[in-house]
Structures are given as C-alpha cells and as structure tokens.
Design a protein around this motif. Structure first.
Motif, short mmCIF file in Angstrom:
data_model
loop_
_atom_site.label_atom_id
_atom_site.label_comp_id
_atom_site.label_asym_id
_atom_site.label_seq_id
_atom_site.Cartn_x
_atom_site.Cartn_y
_atom_site.Cartn_z
N ASP A 123 0.82 -1.21 0.00
CA ASP A 123 0.00 0.00 0.00
C ASP A 123 0.86 1.26 0.00
O ASP A 123 1.61 1.51 0.96
CB ASP A 123 -0.93 -0.01 1.21
CG ASP A 123 -1.88 1.17 1.21
OD1 ASP A 123 -2.69 1.28 0.28
OD2 ASP A 123 -1.80 2.00 2.13
N TYR A 124 0.75 2.06 -1.05
CA TYR A 124 1.55 3.28 -1.17
C TYR A 124 1.23 4.28 -0.07
O TYR A 124 2.13 4.86 0.54
CB TYR A 124 1.31 3.94 -2.54
CG TYR A 124 1.96 5.30 -2.65
CD1 TYR A 124 3.32 5.42 -2.96
CD2 TYR A 124 1.23 6.47 -2.45
CE1 TYR A 124 3.93 6.66 -3.05
CE2 TYR A 124 1.83 7.71 -2.54
CZ TYR A 124 3.18 7.80 -2.85
OH TYR A 124 3.78 9.04 -2.93
N ALA A 125 -0.06 4.49 0.20
CA ALA A 125 -0.46 5.49 1.19
C ALA A 125 0.11 5.17 2.56
O ALA A 125 0.61 6.04 3.27
CB ALA A 125 -1.98 5.60 1.25
N SER A 126 0.05 3.90 2.95
CA SER A 126 0.55 3.51 4.27
C SER A 126 2.06 3.62 4.36
O SER A 126 2.60 4.15 5.33
CB SER A 126 0.11 2.08 4.59
OG SER A 126 -1.30 1.99 4.67
N VAL A 127 2.76 3.11 3.34
CA VAL A 127 4.22 3.15 3.35
C VAL A 127 4.71 4.59 3.35
O VAL A 127 5.58 4.98 4.14
CB VAL A 127 4.79 2.39 2.13
CG1 VAL A 127 6.30 2.60 2.02
CG2 VAL A 127 4.47 0.90 2.23
#
Length: 567
Positions: A123-127
């Motif tokens: 997940d881009y948003a979380s990372v």
C-alpha cells in the motif's frame, strides 16, 4: 441528516490524520476502524456495487497522485530493484501465499491464488505515510525504493486478480492474451496520454486559478477510461501519466499539488471509511484466525522470501533487505480488489472480503508499528539522507519560493564572486545554472555572462488582500506605448507586474514599454511612507532613465482619474 453525518465523519477523519502523523500509525487503519465504529453504532451499509465504483475512482486518484509525487531523479538509482519488486515480487508473493492457503488452510486452489493475488501488492499510502510522518530517512535510497515499489505494484496485483477471477468464472478468454493486453496497452496508452498531456500543458494558456487542476483531472479520467475500454490496465496507465507529469515543470503546478493533496486525502478518507463500514464485526471476528495466519505467513515467509530471492542479483545489504521485507504493508487496493471479486458473481467457499479485510488491518497495525523501531535496530536510519524531494518539493509544499535572474552581457555582476553580492535581504543564492550544468554557489564562485542565478527566500502571504489593483490598458489610454519611467505615478503607487497576452509575465523596469491590452498590476498604499515626493518617485521607478529628450506624458490629476476609471 446524511450531510450532517458526512460532516461529522470528515471532522473525525481530520483528528485521525493528526494521530496518524503524530504516531506513525497508517491512516488506513484509523479510517477503517472509524468506519467499523459507525457500523457498530447501527449505521448499516452493504452496497458493494457503490463501494466498487467509489473504490475505482479513489484508486484512480491514489495511483495517479502516487506517480505524480514520485521524484524520478531520486528513485532512478533504485528503479530496477523497485520495478522487479513491483512486478515479479507481487507475482512471487501472490503464488507463495496462494499455495500456503491451499495446502495449509485447505482452500480451493483457484480461490487461494485469487486471495494471494488480491493481497499481493503493498500500500503506497501507508508506506509513504509512515516514512514521512516518522521521518524515516532510510539508508541506501531505501525510502525511494519502497515508495516507487508501493506506488507501482497495484497494476500487477490487479492483472493477477482479473486472471484468476476469469478462471474462477470459467471464462474462455486466453490468459496470456489477457496479461499481455493489460500490460502492453496500459504502458502504451499511459505513454501516449502522458506525452500528449504534457505537450498541451505547455501550449494551452491555462492561466486562471485552478484550471490546471481541472485539466489534470480530465486527463486522468480520459487516460483510465480509454485504457480500460481497450482492454488495458488503467491503473498502470495512470501511474505512468502521473510520473511523467509530476517530473516536468509547468506553470500552475503548485495549484495542482494543493488540489490533489486535498482531493487524494478526501478520496482516501472516503474509501477507507466505506471499506470499514462494509465490514460486519461478527464476520470480521469469525474470519480473524484465517486472516491472522495468512498475514503472519506473508510477513515472515512470503514477502521476505520474494525480496531476498529477487534482490539477489542486486547485492543489497542484509539490513536493507530486512526493512524492505518488513515494509510490505497491505492496504486499500487489496480491499478494493476484494470488492471487485465479490461483485463478479463468482461463488466462494470463504468470505473473501473479510479475509482480505482482516489481512490488511493486521498488516497495517503490526508492520506499520514495527517499521520505526526496527529501522533503528537494524541501523537503517541515515541522518544525512532525506525523504523529502527537490527545489520543487519545497516550493510546492512549503512557504519558500525561488526566483531566477539571468546575468546579461552588460551586467555589473559579471566577474563578481558570490561572496561579493552582499545580499542585504534574507535571500540566499540557491544555485547557478551554467551551460546546462548546475554550479554549487559557494563564496569563491565567479558569476559569468548568461549564468542563471536562482535565489531562495520566504514566500510572502498577503493577509489583507487589499493592496493590489489591476486594470487592462485599452486603446487610446494615456499609458499606451509609454515607458513606465515616463508615467507620473503617485508616491503611493508602484507597478509590480505586467501581464501580456494572457501568457507572458513581465517584471517591470523603468524602460518597460506598456502596450494596448497589457494587464497592469499595481500596489497602492493608503498611507505611504513620508518620503519627499521626488525621492519616493525615484525609489518606485528604480532610477532606470537611460534615454533623454521630450516624451508625451500626462498630469498627475489626469493619471489619477484615468487609473480610477480603468481599475
């Protein structure tokens, strides 16, 4: 009532974002918990069809803006590694997870591989949220590698999800053709729309506030819709479009950044909240053991095994491989793909949505919590590295601006050293561009003819918003075809900008010639400083008189009347 509920949700989401930024907890987890909380309070929502449409739009924005915010110059050193992980890494993780779910948990093979594919991407948003909120300046360009991987691996997971859904539904579509069309058409359309949009940005004079953002949103929708219509991977095309546009410079880019910052945040809030609202607490708890086992297997075996095996040719360091393995956080895209599976009409022996939902919630909590302390334990933090961007990042995101000026052949600055500039104001020479190369502006550096000097300083925000007036010079106006130094301006006025033909911005000097149709922007102060009138006039005009001889002018009274009439 629905509008009141939406307002309350957004306010609570803002508090959740604050908590996320302060403690490094993935925002996805907090928004999902918020949605589950509202569901537990009796707000029922099980419209998977609506959730599917909303998730599609949200992922479009997230994928595009993920690419837009990727600094290619910073990611270039690790681009090969990131691309391998975002493609082969997803495939390897998906197959390992699927085989585990089949042979250990007893799922049907196709169902198991489908679930593995759905949760195959990170997940881009979380990372990104964890890297930035906790200021994890990881060594060896690891932060850039993780952001590029997590921002670009959703298309691979989507393609694999479509493949196994087709098999499960008994479709006679050729699997190799499906994969090739998804990838090749996605890349082709993404490149074509990126080049076309970039060219239009430079040719269409979108000067009005916000129009660049509207144009960008239209390009995003057209790219996704056209690619999907032709059987390609729309998310892949959007990511390519985002990377290309995000790494080019164009007027109004700051407006685009602020628009999509807010828009992407709203879409993520809405998506994560709806995903949480779709979850039933009892179903979540009943599938929790299966989700926990799968998440632990992915975290401890599937992800590390894929990372270590695929990164072997790149000779990455052991601690770097550990942090990359830990950063495989599953998130919104996986749950959105689970909704697609539920809406496909296929029958499943397990609750696919809640299994995937549980995996993502656990992954966000456990891996998101462990990344900061494990980065320190594995000595992966570099105080000299940064998770920030470039000159443009600071100009787009912070209250700092950069000005450029060209050193002309007859300039008195030719031959002067940077240390001799004696900048009285709080400016700094940020860099010098010379013959296509960047020169670090240390004190001993000598300025040369045709150098482009970039100055940096704090951006001014006009709180009153009442000091500027503007008007367009009509035909026959006394200022038409006049140089600024010949205008008998009042002591409380100064022309600070001239806009010509809706595109060209002219920085005014005494010899600037005003033409019909020019838009003149002028500062007007109600209480000017108490300078002698002639001295004040010289200050405003910059003492730029170089020509002599009589010129046509006008009296101060005539100027006052004409200015008020046209302002």
């Amino acid at each position: 009532m629905p509008y009141l509920l939406v307002g309350v949700i957004l306010i609570l989401a803002l508090f959740a974002i604050s908590v996320s930024n302060r403690h490094g907890i993935p925002a996805l987890l907090l928004f999902i918990v918020l949605g589950m909380g509202f569901g537990a309070l009796g707000i029922e929502f099980n419209d998977f069809a609506f959730a599917d449409h909303f998730a599609t739009v949200a992922l479009m924005v997230i994928m595009f803006y993920g690419g837009f915010g990727t600094n290619w110059n910073m990611t270039k050193p690790v681009a090969k590694e990131a691309i391998v992980l975002s493609s082969l890494g997803v495939v390897a993780t998906a197959f390992l997870t699927g085989l585990f779910a089949h042979y250990v948990l007893g799922m049907k093979m196709v169902e198991a591989l489908l679930i593995g594919s759905i949760v195959g991407s990170t997940d881009y948003a979380s990372v990104s949220n964890i890297l930035r909120s906790k200021n994890l300046n990881l060594k060896y360009h690891s932060a850039s590698l993780l952001e590029l991987e997590s921002g670009s691996n959703d298309p691979t997971a989507y393609t694999m999800t479509m493949v196994f859904l087709s098999v499960l539904l008994g479709s006679d579509l050729s699997i190799p053709i499906l994969i090739l069309s998804q990838v090749l058409i996605g890349i082709l359309f993404g490149a074509v729309f990126a080049l076309g949009t970039g060219k239009l940005l430079k040719t269409i004079p979108l000067r009005a506030d916000g129009l660049n953002a509207v144009f960008m949103a239209a390009a995003m929708l057209l790219t996704y819709a056209s690619t999907s219509l032709m059987g390609g991977n729309g998310y892949l095309a959007l990511y390519i479009l985002g990377i290309y546009l995000g790494n080019m410079e164009f007027r109004g880019k700051r407006d685009v950044v602020f628009f999509f910052d807010g828009f992407a945040e709203i879409m993520q809030i809405g998506l994560f909240f709806i995903l949480g609202l779709l979850s039933n607490v009892s179903d979540f708890l009943s599938t929790f053991p299966m989700a926990l086992v799968v998440m632990v297997f992915m975290t401890l075996i599937a992800r590390p095994l894929s990372v270590y095996a695929l990164m072997l040719p790149f000779r990455l360091r052991s601690d770097q491989l550990k942090i990359i393995s830990l950063a495989g956080i599953r998130g919104a895209a996986a749950i959105a793909f689970a909704i697609i599976a539920v809406n496909s009409g296929a029958s499943f022996s397990v609750d696919v949505y809640h299994v995937v939902f549980g995996i993502c919630v656990l992954s966000s909590f456990v891996q998101g919590y462990l990344m900061p302390p494990m980065s320190k334990k594995w000595d992966m933090l570099d105080p000299h590295d940064t998770v920030l961007q470039t000159f443009n990042y600071y100009m787009d995101k912070a209250e700092i601006g950069f000005l450029e000026t060209r050193i002309h052949p007859d300039s008195t600055l030719v031959g002067r050293k940077v240390s001799e500039l004696n900048l009285t104001f709080d400016f700094i020479v940020a860099k010098i561009e010379r013959d296509g190369q960047t020169v670090v502006p240390r004190g001993h550096v000598t300025l040369k003819e045709d150098d482009l000097v970039i100055l940096g300083g704090e951006v001014h925000f006009d709180e009153s918003g009442q000091d500027l007036i503007e008007f367009t010079i009509p035909a026959g106006h006394p200022w038409e075809n006049q140089q600024i130094m010949d205008l008998k301006l009042e002591s409380d006025r100064l022309i600070i900008m001239v806009q010509r033909k809706d595109t060209d911005i002219i920085v005014p000097v005494g010899e600037t010639l005003l033409l019909k149709g020019d838009k003149v922007i002028m500062i007007k102060i109600d209480h000017p400083l108490d300078f002698p009138k002639e001295e004040n006039r010289r200050r405003l005009l910059g003492n730029s008189r170089r020509r002599s001889g009589p010129r046509r002018g006008q009296t101060e009274g005539e100027l006052e009347k004409s200015t008020e009439k046209n302002a």
